[in-house]
Each structure stands twice: as structure tokens, then as C-alpha cells.
Write an enzyme that holds these catalytic residues in place. Structure first.
Site, PDB file in Angstrom:
ATOM      1  N   ASP A 121      -3.372   6.162  -2.570  1.00  0.00           N
ATOM      2  CA  ASP A 121      -2.204   5.501  -2.731  1.00  0.00           C
ATOM      3  C   ASP A 121      -1.398   4.617  -3.537  1.00  0.00           C
ATOM      4  O   ASP A 121      -2.247   4.166  -4.594  1.00  0.00           O
ATOM      5  CB  ASP A 121      -2.206   5.354  -1.085  1.00  0.00           C
ATOM      6  CG  ASP A 121      -3.268   3.668  -0.946  1.00  0.00           C
ATOM      7  OD1 ASP A 121      -4.189   3.158  -2.505  1.00  0.00           O
ATOM      8  OD2 ASP A 121      -3.598   2.974  -0.246  1.00  0.00           O
ATOM      9  N   SER A 169      -1.357   1.928  18.009  1.00  0.00           N
ATOM     10  CA  SER A 169      -1.632   1.468  16.350  1.00  0.00           C
ATOM     11  C   SER A 169      -1.538   0.296  16.284  1.00  0.00           C
ATOM     12  O   SER A 169      -1.022  -0.934  16.830  1.00  0.00           O
ATOM     13  CB  SER A 169      -0.588   2.215  15.346  1.00  0.00           C
ATOM     14  OG  SER A 169      -0.486   1.690  14.442  1.00  0.00           O
ATOM     15  N   GLY A 170      -2.417   0.126  15.242  1.00  0.00           N
ATOM     16  CA  GLY A 170      -1.847  -2.030  14.833  1.00  0.00           C
ATOM     17  C   GLY A 170      -1.691  -2.242  13.822  1.00  0.00           C
ATOM     18  O   GLY A 170      -1.120  -3.465  12.712  1.00  0.00           O
ATOM     19  N   THR A 171      -0.616  -1.123  12.978  1.00  0.00           N
ATOM     20  CA  THR A 171       0.100  -1.454  11.715  1.00  0.00           C
ATOM     21  C   THR A 171       1.517  -1.221  12.175  1.00  0.00           C
ATOM     22  O   THR A 171       2.218  -1.542  11.431  1.00  0.00           O
ATOM     23  CB  THR A 171      -0.559  -0.817  10.349  1.00  0.00           C
ATOM     24  OG1 THR A 171      -0.569   0.407  10.951  1.00  0.00           O
ATOM     25  CG2 THR A 171      -1.736  -1.410  10.197  1.00  0.00           C
ATOM     26  N   SER A 197       0.824  -1.055  -0.438  1.00  0.00           N
ATOM     27  CA  SER A 197       0.268   0.120   0.318  1.00  0.00           C
ATOM     28  C   SER A 197       1.107   1.088  -0.100  1.00  0.00           C
ATOM     29  O   SER A 197       1.721   1.626  -0.876  1.00  0.00           O
ATOM     30  CB  SER A 197      -0.552  -0.222   1.366  1.00  0.00           C
ATOM     31  OG  SER A 197      -1.914   0.994   1.035  1.00  0.00           O
TER      32      SER A 197
END
Ligand SMILES: CC(=O)N[C@H]1[C@@H](OP(=O)(O)O)O[C@H](CO)[C@@H](O)[C@@H]1O
Ligand SMILES: [Mg+2]
Length: 551
Positions: free
Chosen positions: A297, A518-520, A69
Site C-alpha cells: 500500500d 467503520s472506524g475510518t 496510506s
């Protein structure tokens, strides 16, 4: 397949894809995502998992997308897509993580047998997978390693090469609904372009006639103008293809940052994430006041818009602005159609407070707040006849329920106005990707809505004024101690921190702030909004200090 056959296949393929012992991997919100040069063993086992998933679902086709991404060019990632084009079912994320962290061939064999026993998977069932990748230079080699994983359980596969993430989701749903009453479209890349462009043209022709256009020449309406920053990613060549082939007479477009073949350029100084996070123009755009610009993106599942106002100020039109524009348009169409339909909006806590107030108080449409991550939003949106969901960062779409689509197909309108509204609602369900947020599809939808309303970006922006806000990251020793409740808007741990946050927020007019891990990324995110820029910044600072002092 017999155990011996599986062992033979693993003997053939495992050696070149063995996992480096010390590494740990997690299947998160966006699949596995990390530096491309350590992903080989991961994509190999994802091939095995996709095969198991397909066999588990009686041979339905599963999608594999190789993308990272908006991450930098040296990263890559892999994620799975379920048969109706939705994200992989959550319980399987755990299986993915387990498989990715096994260190030997025997462990992988044992896990395959364990999962197939536990989930009652017949390993002789057929399995089908389609695979695609974004434009990263690590994509081809990772694709070939994934395919080796698919061969372990004799899976039939088709490699679609370079695609956007939403195109892959479209293909998966189209393949699995082929020849059924709910057929989603022709399962080819061109089928995707045809579906979107046909819907766009039908809506356009329903509203825009030479006489009603803004054109200076009475006989030919002015083309719709847009400049697209493609983040040097795969969205650039794909939207170019679509417009060139099917919409060239309606859209006057320019693509900047379209060097998708340059391995170092992806997302650098460009793209939706860059524009949203920095609240500024990407490279290579010299704005003309009141003209519309958009940024995709890297895998084109997100889009944000922006413009320069008459004073020369940069103005962002983010996911919340897209959500409100589409909701107001859809609500108007429902009322003109004479139909009863329940419309709802789904947001996360990151949505600007002004947008939530506008949707609730002015549009009088219910708003549901879910945890971060599109799968949560998608699930809630599916409960409405028309569910609009967008994350503030520009990832989102509009879901039309099967039931409402069949109402649209089977209603006989009693006036031309009703007919036009019903047809437009139906074509919007074709134009807007029903599987996942899609920058190309969302862009075309916004363009047609603005054209019908005869709005420039400033008219759109006037719907409501964003509350000044700040999103920052705080690095902490262990982000997992930050636990939340109430759609991530309140902390339950560390103990006592939530009370302190609330006391601080109370000091600010229109103040709102929340903290979550954050999950990322390995960080805690702090969101703050308040009445003025200075107050939002001060609130953000105060809360960040509380976070730092709590651990
Ligand atoms: C505040 C924010 O933008 N968070 C992003 C980010 O999640 P975090 O869990 O906040 O790291 O990445 C997700 C996956 O791309 C996206 O869905 C989400 O919106
Ligand atoms: Mg993306």
C-alpha cells in the site's frame, strides 16, 4: 519553560497555523486523515502533542509519520508512534482530538498547561521527536508545519524525509534502545536494510545450498523471483534500495507502479487495498501463470500476494494466507528446535472462516479474535512467546517475546537440526518487524519461507480454500448507532437487529455475517461469507437490506 516563553512561541507560530473555525477532526485508528489542504492546523498541534508525550516519557523519542496510506493522492494524514515503536497509547488519542479542535491560541495555551498539570509533565524536561513522510506532494509543507509545532515546546527533532511507515517505527525503537541490552538496531535507514538483509541471508544460507536448490545449474541456486506493485508509493524506491544494495544476488525482482514522484499516481489502480478490495490485478501486471506477485500500500505497511492459476484465474493470497503460511512454518521450527514455546494467532472477525478452521483444526494453534485495528491485534499477540497477527487486508507481523528471544540466545542445541531451527527462529525475529506490520519485511519473510519449502504460489494456496465472501458498505444517517460486542461480531444496537441477522444467517450453509461501523469511513460495513459465491452474495444482500431498514 515558563508560561511567558510558551506564550511567546505560540505568538510566533500559531498565526500561520490557525484552525479554520468550522472544521472538526478526530484522531482515529490511523491518526488524523483527511484532505491534505485542511490539515495544516492539525499537524501543527500534533507537533505540540508529540513534544508533551516525549516530555511525559522523560525525553524518550516519539515518532511522527505524515501519511494517508492507501487513500487517494489529495489526502494526507498524521500519526504518532510511541517509544518502543508501537501505536500511540489510546488515552492520548483523546488529547490529540481535543487539541486539534481548539479554535484559538489561548485555548491551545490553556490546554498545554492543563495537560501538563493533569499528567504531571515537567515542561523543562527534554523532548525528542523523529519525523518522516510518505511520497505525497503535500508532505514537505505539512512536515514544516509540524516542525513549527515542535518548536513551541523547544523539542529536538530530526527529519528523516521520505520513509515507509514501518521504517519510521523501526527508527523510533532503535533510537530508544540504543546502547541497551535490548538494542533493536542501528538507528539509520541503512541500519534497517542491514538488519533485514543480514537476517534474510543467514536464514537463506542455513537452508539453501547449491545441492539442495531447484536450480538447473548445480553450482548456483536460482534467484528468488518476485514482481512487486508498489502502488506508486514510497515502498517502491525503498525495497529497490534494499535489494539492489544487499540482496541482488539472491532475489530477481521487478517493481511496477513505481512512479512515486508522480503526485497523481499514488494508489491509483494499484496497491494492496485496490487488489484486496476489487479481488483483481493492479494495472501494469501481465501475469505469468504460477508466478508470485505482491502489492504494497501507499506507506508500505501492508502487503498482499497473488498469482494466476493454470486456468488463468486470479488468486489472492491475503493476510489470512500469510498468517497461516507463517504459522505453519513457525510451528514446525518450534517442534524441530526442541524448545517449548506457546504460539498463537490473532485475527479479526474479517478473517476468512476457512483460515480460522485451518489454524485451529489442522495446525492446532489457538486463535484469538480482537476488534478491528492493528493496535488491538498487536496487544493480544504480545501475550504469546510467538504471536502471529494479520488483518485480512495484509497488515500484520509476528511478535517474539523478549523472554523467548533470550531463550533462543541462551539454548545450547544438541543436534544440527535443533541448531538450525533455533538459529532460524532467532533470525526470523530480526527479519520480521517487531514494531508494526511491514510490507518489505513481510515480503522478504514470505519469500524465504516459500523458498525453503520449495513452494510455488499454488502450493501455498492449497493449505485451505477460502469461503466465498463479500465485504460491502452501507451508508446510513448515523453510523454511531451501530454498537457491537464480542470482538465486533454481534450488534447490541440498534435493538433487535442482531436477532434478525442471526435468523437470516441460519438459512445459509456455512453462513457467517456481521455488521459494524467503520472506524475510518462514514459507513457501516457488512461482511458475509457462505458456501458458494451466489450464497455469499445473497447473504450480503439480505443483511444489507436489514441494516438499511433498521435506521
Ligand atoms: C475491514 C477493513 O479492512 N478495515 C480496515 C479499516 O478499518 P475500518 O474501521 O473498518 O474502517 O482501516 C483500518 C486502518 O487502516 C484497518 O486497520 C482495518 O483493517
Ligand atoms: Mg498503510
Amino acid at each position: 519553560m515558563s508560561n511567558e516563553e510558551i506564550r511567546d512561541q505560540l505568538d510566533q507560530y500559531y498565526g500561520i497555523h490557525a484552525k479554520p473555525q468550522q472544521l472538526k477532526f478526530t484522531y482515529g485508528t490511523a491518526g488524523f486523515r483527511t484532505k491534505a489542504n485542511i490539515l495544516d492546523s492539525v499537524v501543527f498541534v500534533v507537533g505540540i502533542l508529540a513534544s508533551l508525550r516525549s516530555k511525559y516519557l522523560d525525553g524518550q523519542t516519539i515518532g511522527i509519520m505524515i501519511t494517508a496510506s492507501h487513500n487517494p493522492p489529495e489526502d494526507n494524514g498524521i500519526k504518532l508512534c510511541d517509544p518502543q515503536g508501537e501505536m500511540l497509547e489510546q488515552s492520548w488519542e483523546t488529547y490529540a482530538t481535543t487539541l486539534a479542535n481548539l479554535n484559538t491560541k489561548d485555548e491551545i495555551f490553556n490546554e498545554i498547561i492543563k495537560l501538563s498539570t493533569q499528567l504531571n509533565i515537567n515542561l523543562d524536561s527534554p523532548s525528542n521527536v523523529v519525523i518522516a513522510r510518505d511520497s505525497r506532494d503535500s508532505g514537505p509543507i505539512l512536515t514544516s508545519s509540524t516542525i513549527d509545532g515542535l518548536k513551541v515546546l523547544n523539542t529536538q527533532y530530526k527529519d528523516f524525509g521520505l520513509l515507509t511507515t514501518p521504517q519510521l517505527h523501526y527508527l523510533v525503537k532503535s533510537i530508544n534502545t540504543l546502547n541497551s541490552t535490548t538494542s533493536y538496531g542501528e538507528p539509520t535507514e541503512d541500519g534497517y536494510y542491514q538488519k533485514l538483509s543480514n537476517a534474510f541471508k543467514k536464514i537463506y544460507n542455513n537452508f539453501i545450498t547449491p545441492a539442495s536448490s531447484l536450480s538447473s545449474s548445480a553450482s548456483s541456486p536460482q534467484k528468488i523471483k518476485i514482481t512487486i506493485d508498489a502502488a506508486n508509493g514510497i515502498g517502491g524506491p525503498k525495497i529497490d534500495l534494499l535489494i539492489q544494495k544487499y540482496l541482488n544476488d539472491l532475489i530477481d525482482y521487478q517493481i511496477v507502479n513505481n512512479q512515486y514522484q508522480d503526485p497523481l499516481a499514488l494508489n491509483v489502480g494499484s496497491g494492496a487495498d485496490y487488489v484486496k478490495t476489487n479481488q483483481r490485478l493492479p494495472n501494469n501486471i501481465n501475469p505469468v501463470p504460477l508466478q508470485l506477485y505482491a502489492s504494497f500500500d501507499g506507506d508500505a505497511d501492508r502487503v498482499v500476494f497473488y498469482y494466476q492459476d493454470e486456468e488463468g484465474l486470479f488468486k489472492l493470497l491475503d493476510g489470512d494466507k500469510i498468517s497461516t503460511l507463517l504459522t505453519s512454518f513457525l510451528k514446525d521450527l518450534i517442534s524441530k528446535s526442541g524448545l517449548n514455546a506457546e504460539i498463537g494467532v490473532v485475527q479479526t472477525a474479517y478473517a476468512n472462516g476457512s483460515s480460522t478452521n485451518y489454524i485451529t483444526d489442522v495446525l492446532k494453534v489457538p486463535v484469538v479474535c480482537t476488534p478491528t485495528g492493528v493496535k488491538h491485534l498487536h496487544h493480544e499477540a504480545a501475550k504469546f512467546d510467538i504471536g502471529v497477527y494479520f488483518e485480512a487486508n495484509g497488515h500484520g507481523t509476528v511478535l517474539f517475546s523478549d523472554n523467548f528471544i533470550s531463550v533462543l540466545k541462551n539454548t545450547s542445541p544438541s543436534t544440527p537440526q535443533e541448531q538450525r531451527a533455533i538459529e532460524t527462529l532467532f533470525e526470523l525475529s530480526n527479519l520480521i518487524n517487531q514494531t508494526v506490520g511491514d510490507a518489505i519485511s513481510d515480503l522478504l519473510t514470505v519469500l524465504i519461507v516459500l523458498t525453503i519449502k520449495q513452494w510455488n504460489p499454488a502450493n501455498w494456496d492449497e493449505l485451505y480454500t477460502d469461503l466465498p465472501n463479500r465485504l460491502t458498505k452501507v451508508i446510513v444517517p448515523d453510523r454511531y448507532v451501530f454498537k457491537t460486542t464480542n470482538a465486533e461480531r454481534q450488534l447490541t444496537s440498534p435493538e433487535g437487529l442482531q436477532e434478525k441477522i442471526e435468523l437470516t444467517v441460519k438459512k445459509y450453509q456455512n453462513g457467517r455475517s456481521f455488521v459494524r461501523a467503520s472506524g475510518t469511513e462514514d459507513a457501516v460495513r457488512v461482511y458475509a461469507e457462505a458456501n458458494s459465491r451466489a450464497e455469499a452474495d445473497q447473504l450480503s444482500h439480505d443483511i444489507s437490506e436489514l441494516v438499511k431498514n433498521s435506521v
